[in-house]
Design a protein around this motif. Structure first.
Motif, PDB file in Angstrom:
ATOM      1  N   LEU A 163       6.299 -10.170  -9.150  1.00 26.12           N
ATOM      2  CA  LEU A 163       7.023 -10.361  -8.042  1.00 26.12           C
ATOM      3  C   LEU A 163       7.686 -11.074  -7.939  1.00 26.12           C
ATOM      4  CD1 LEU A 163       4.856  -8.037  -5.750  1.00 26.12           C
ATOM      5  CD2 LEU A 163       6.345  -7.479  -7.078  1.00 26.12           C
ATOM      6  N   PHE A 164       7.282 -12.091  -7.587  1.00 24.84           N
ATOM      7  CA  PHE A 164       8.303 -13.505  -7.796  1.00 24.84           C
ATOM      8  C   PHE A 164       9.400 -13.114  -9.162  1.00 24.84           C
ATOM      9  CE2 PHE A 164       4.810 -15.524  -6.115  1.00 24.84           C
ATOM     10  CZ  PHE A 164       5.468 -15.095  -5.230  1.00 24.84           C
ATOM     11  N   GLN A 165       9.054 -13.516 -10.446  1.00 28.65           N
ATOM     12  CA  GLN A 165      10.408 -12.706 -10.941  1.00 28.65           C
ATOM     13  C   GLN A 165      11.720 -11.518 -10.751  1.00 28.65           C
ATOM     14  OE1 GLN A 165      11.558 -14.508 -13.724  1.00 28.65           O
ATOM     15  NE2 GLN A 165      12.855 -12.804 -14.597  1.00 28.65           N
ATOM     16  N   TRP A 166      10.979 -10.786  -9.935  1.00 27.45           N
ATOM     17  CA  TRP A 166      11.206  -9.767 -10.325  1.00 27.45           C
ATOM     18  C   TRP A 166      12.414  -9.758  -8.286  1.00 27.45           C
ATOM     19  CZ3 TRP A 166       8.302  -4.929 -10.596  1.00 27.45           C
ATOM     20  CH2 TRP A 166       8.189  -4.697 -12.611  1.00 27.45           C
ATOM     21  N   GLU A 167      12.520 -10.868  -8.317  1.00 27.63           N
ATOM     22  CA  GLU A 167      12.195 -11.329  -6.732  1.00 27.63           C
ATOM     23  C   GLU A 167      11.619 -10.459  -5.301  1.00 27.63           C
ATOM     24  OE1 GLU A 167      16.492 -12.764  -6.284  1.00 27.63           O
ATOM     25  OE2 GLU A 167      16.259 -14.216  -8.063  1.00 27.63           O
ATOM     26  N   ARG A 168      11.163  -9.773  -5.880  1.00 28.20           N
ATOM     27  CA  ARG A 168      10.676  -8.307  -4.552  1.00 28.20           C
ATOM     28  C   ARG A 168       8.535  -8.922  -3.868  1.00 28.20           C
ATOM     29  NH1 ARG A 168      13.145  -3.284  -5.095  1.00 28.20           N
ATOM     30  NH2 ARG A 168      14.738  -3.820  -5.323  1.00 28.20           N
ATOM     31  N   ASN A 169       9.074 -10.487  -4.218  1.00 28.15           N
ATOM     32  CA  ASN A 169       7.267 -10.301  -3.631  1.00 28.15           C
ATOM     33  C   ASN A 169       7.381 -10.271  -1.928  1.00 28.15           C
ATOM     34  OD1 ASN A 169       9.071 -12.926  -3.802  1.00 28.15           O
ATOM     35  ND2 ASN A 169       8.378 -13.993  -2.602  1.00 28.15           N
ATOM     36  N   HIS A 170       8.890 -10.848  -1.067  1.00 28.04           N
ATOM     37  CA  HIS A 170       9.129 -10.385  -0.302  1.00 28.04           C
ATOM     38  C   HIS A 170       8.710  -8.965   0.480  1.00 28.04           C
ATOM     39  CE1 HIS A 170      12.303  -9.241  -1.853  1.00 28.04           C
ATOM     40  NE2 HIS A 170      12.643  -8.254  -0.533  1.00 28.04           N
ATOM     41  N   PHE A 171       7.936  -8.091  -0.183  1.00 25.55           N
ATOM     42  CA  PHE A 171       7.689  -6.271   0.030  1.00 25.55           C
ATOM     43  C   PHE A 171       6.153  -6.146   0.145  1.00 25.55           C
ATOM     44  CE2 PHE A 171      11.920  -4.877  -1.624  1.00 25.55           C
ATOM     45  CZ  PHE A 171      12.590  -4.412  -1.048  1.00 25.55           C
ATOM     46  N   ILE A 172       5.062  -7.875  -0.853  1.00 26.38           N
ATOM     47  CA  ILE A 172       3.629  -6.952  -0.298  1.00 26.38           C
ATOM     48  C   ILE A 172       3.204  -8.301   0.363  1.00 26.38           C
ATOM     49  CG2 ILE A 172       2.161  -7.545  -2.418  1.00 26.38           C
ATOM     50  CD1 ILE A 172       4.005  -5.226  -2.550  1.00 26.38           C
ATOM     51  N   THR A 173       2.389  -8.280   0.690  1.00 27.55           N
ATOM     52  CA  THR A 173       1.627  -9.336   1.810  1.00 27.55           C
ATOM     53  C   THR A 173       0.245  -9.652   0.720  1.00 27.55           C
ATOM     54  OG1 THR A 173       0.250  -7.290   3.010  1.00 27.55           O
ATOM     55  CG2 THR A 173       2.383  -8.115   3.889  1.00 27.55           C
ATOM     56  N   VAL A 174      -0.154 -10.855   1.128  1.00 22.78           N
ATOM     57  CA  VAL A 174      -1.660 -10.763   0.486  1.00 22.78           C
ATOM     58  C   VAL A 174      -2.478 -10.103   0.679  1.00 22.78           C
ATOM     59  CG1 VAL A 174      -3.492 -12.585   1.070  1.00 22.78           C
ATOM     60  CG2 VAL A 174      -1.128 -13.336   1.105  1.00 22.78           C
ATOM     61  N   LYS A 175      -2.870  -8.876   1.110  1.00 25.33           N
ATOM     62  CA  LYS A 175      -4.105  -7.800   1.887  1.00 25.33           C
ATOM     63  C   LYS A 175      -3.751  -6.674   0.655  1.00 25.33           C
ATOM     64  CE  LYS A 175      -6.368  -8.800   6.242  1.00 25.33           C
ATOM     65  NZ  LYS A 175      -6.759  -8.256   7.167  1.00 25.33           N
ATOM     66  N   VAL A 176      -2.174  -6.687   0.991  1.00 27.53           N
ATOM     67  CA  VAL A 176      -2.258  -5.197  -0.332  1.00 27.53           C
ATOM     68  C   VAL A 176      -2.066  -6.063  -1.677  1.00 27.53           C
ATOM     69  CG1 VAL A 176       0.459  -5.418  -0.166  1.00 27.53           C
ATOM     70  CG2 VAL A 176      -0.689  -3.303  -0.320  1.00 27.53           C
ATOM     71  N   LEU A 177      -2.112  -7.130  -1.537  1.00 32.61           N
ATOM     72  CA  LEU A 177      -2.157  -7.813  -3.448  1.00 32.61           C
ATOM     73  C   LEU A 177      -3.803  -7.402  -3.975  1.00 32.61           C
ATOM     74  CD1 LEU A 177      -0.545  -9.270  -6.284  1.00 32.61           C
ATOM     75  CD2 LEU A 177      -0.798 -11.085  -4.423  1.00 32.61           C
TER      76      LEU A 177
END
Length: 596
Positions: free
Chosen positions: A510-524
């Motif tokens: 997700l960091f590579q795709w620049e989409r980490n802001h869609f995910i929280t720690v719990k749902v990860l």
């Protein structure tokens, strides 16, 4: 039913923040999925994959070819089951939730550190090939004779040339006349051939039109006999088509249903025809009919009916017709529309995560009921097989710069054409001498859509737990809903994105795709456990529903779900289940499993 407001859990307030960059916080995947350090080190040398937004094909076939031939239900057993069943139409179909109150409190417990960065999508570069054309025809130079000639000689030659020219002209005229006659004959033959071809094409076209008209007329008659009227087609299937129809057209209480039409000839052969070739398939309309009616009769075990209910079943000389509840529009299209609004900053990410959690809660509730209470596995979970009702986006201002989501949104699981019922209560027998509660869901039905298949299903290597395969597929669905892109194309090591999923480092992907802001720690953490490569360590539905990401919903409805489950188990024991089409593990798979 009346529901109380959801409690606000303060200890979850900060823990649901978006993922931070690896330089700011340690990798979350190590604690979420217990992945080994070797997996992390090996991933550092992997090539980073590019992300394409939704490469899934919503119209693609999801029916894999089959090897076993024992998944059959005769027409007699289907009709006898349907006639023998008692309709429970007076049961509680839906149990509405006070969503408006829940979403207000859900919003309080969601994170406030949402990054609204633009989404950067990497698309493959398409090269254009320019084709140049050249003329291969060259002009041939005419040869000119050299030397001076006498006047007399020139005159004689001119006279001879005149005579020759006269003769040549006569011969040329004769040749032209002959050619004209030949051309005339050729043109007559060509015109006759063209007329013949046109007549043949017109005949074939008119024949096809007549057959289509006859088929439409026959469908109209059979549908009208059972009180239906066709409205419009939805799509083609491997053995027929699916269309929307109006039910009870003669009673004044019209309602829309979805009817699945299946060719009896193709069903009898267990095949589909594509490009003139026959392919074996698992799909069985009669088994689907029995399973759907079985589930509909016991839907009281659900706190909400989150699947398309059985309506009717009838047939004529050539086709079977299975009528089902109209579940709404495709979730696939809904997700695409949501992420278009997110990319345009017209829908807040925090708002989307809140509603994604509620939609996923409905999915896991119905899947838990299927696995635990009905001993049924879907085996084809995907965005395309989940429908959504009231899934409209509501503008918050006249300029339509911001949107929210209808709080009455509801999902419906559909398409049980590949589903199987497992006889968990049956003890060991000749076919399964080592059968127990742990392996009651063992299966070798390698089916489903490639993008959603678990690794053990795609590899077609031995038996697998059908429940774990469903959990993996639902994990892919959750990933797509949150991120707006599939996690991989195929669950193979040659797929670079899949390697990140396999090694339990989805956050780095997700960091590579620049989409980490869609995910929280719990749902990860939940994604890592649902998409765990080791099926023995992968979550079951009870683990998913009790995960901390869903704790608010679970604590609110766990007693209600438990009570309904107990009542359903009591009613199930009163029913004769001898005619249910239980899944039978092929004998060769049983022997292979014992040897392992």
């Amino acid at each position: 039913m009346s529901t109380s407001a959801l409690p606000v859990l303060c200890d979850e307030f900060n823990s649901s923040a978006s993922l931070q960059t690896p330089t700011q916080t340690p990798s979350v995947c190590n604690t979420a999925s217990n992945s080994s350090s070797s997996a992390s080190s090996s991933s550092s040398s992997m090539q980073l994959p590019s992300m394409n937004q939704f490469t899934f094909n919503s119209n693609s076939s999801s029916r894999s070819t089959f090897a076993a031939a024992d998944h059959k239900v005769t027409r007699l057993s289907c009709h006898s089951y349907l006639n023998d069943s008692n309709d429970s139409s007076d049961s509680n179909d839906t149990l509405a939730l006070d969503l408006s109150a829940e979403h207000k409190h859900e919003q309080d417990q969601e994170d406030h550190d949402t990054q609204d960065d633009d989404t950067h999508t990497t698309t493959p570069h398409t090269q254009r090939t320019t084709v140049s054309y050249h003329d291969d025809d060259e002009q041939t130079p005419r040869k000119v004779a050299d030397g001076d000639q006498d006047a007399s000689a020139a005159e004689d030659e001119e006279d001879e040339d005149d005579d020759d020219n006269d003769n040549d002209e006569q011969e040329q005229e004769q040749e032209e006349e002959e050619e004209e006659e030949e051309d005339g004959d050729t043109s007559v033959n060509s015109n006759a051939s063209h007329k013949s071809a046109s007549t043949s094409h017109a005949r074939s076209t008119s024949t096809a039109e007549r057959e289509t008209t006859q088929c439409v007329d026959m469908d109209h008659l059979i549908l009208g006999r059972f009180g239906y009227e066709k409205v419009k087609d939805i799509t083609r299937t491997l053995q027929g088509s699916i269309f929307i129809a109006k039910a009870a057209v003669n009673t004044g209480r019209e309602r829309q249903v979805v009817i699945k039409k299946t060719s009896k000839s193709l069903h009898a052969q267990h095949v589909t025809v594509q490009n003139g070739k026959k392919f074996g398939i698992y799909e069985n309309i009669l088994k689907e009919c029995i399973i759907l009616k079985y589930l509909t009769e016991h839907r009281n075990g659900l706190i909400m009916t989150s699947f398309t209910k059985y309506d009717n079943f009838f047939d004529d000389a050539r086709f079977y017709f299975l009528s089902m509840e109209h579940g709404g529009s495709d979730l696939f299209d809904y997700i695409i529309e949501a992420h278009e609004l997110l990319n345009a900053k017209k829908l807040k990410i925090k708002e989307w995560r809140k509603f994604t959690k509620y939609l996923f809660w409905q999915m896991i509730v119905v899947l838990r009921w299927l696995h635990n209470d009905m001993n049924t596995c879907h085996l084809d979970l995907s965005l395309e097989n989940i429908l959504i009702k009231n899934g409209n986006f509501i503008p918050l201002d006249d300029a339509k710069t911001q949107y929210t989501i209808n709080s009455n949104v509801q999902i419906k699981l559909c398409d049980f054409g590949l589903a199987e019922i497992f006889n968990k209560e049956a003890g060991p027998g000749p076919a399964s001498p080592h059968k127990s509660a742990d392996n009651a869901f063992h299966c070798t039905k390698y089916c489903g859509k490639t993008n959603y298949k678990a690794p053990e299903v795609y590899s077609k290597n031995g038996v697998f737990d059908a429940r774990k395969a469903d959990v993996w597929s639902l994990g892919v669905v959750l990933f797509c809903m949150l991120v707006g892109s599939p996690p991989y194309n195929k669950p193979v090591d040659s797929d670079q994105a899949y390697l990140y999923v396999k090694n339990g480092i989805i956050d780095q992907l997700l960091f590579q795709w620049e989409r980490n802001h869609f995910i929280t720690v719990k749902v990860l953490s939940l994604l890592h456990n649902m998409l765990c490569f080791d099926s023995d360590k992968r979550f079951l539905v009870d683990d998913v529903i009790q995960h901390s990401w869903l704790s608010l919903y679970y604590h609110k409805y766990k007693h209600q779900m438990s009570k309904k489950s107990q009542l359903q188990q009591q009613s199930k024991h009163k029913r004769n289940k001898a005619r249910l089409p239980y899944y039978k593990l092929p004998q060769n798979a049983v022997l292979s499993n014992i040897s392992q």
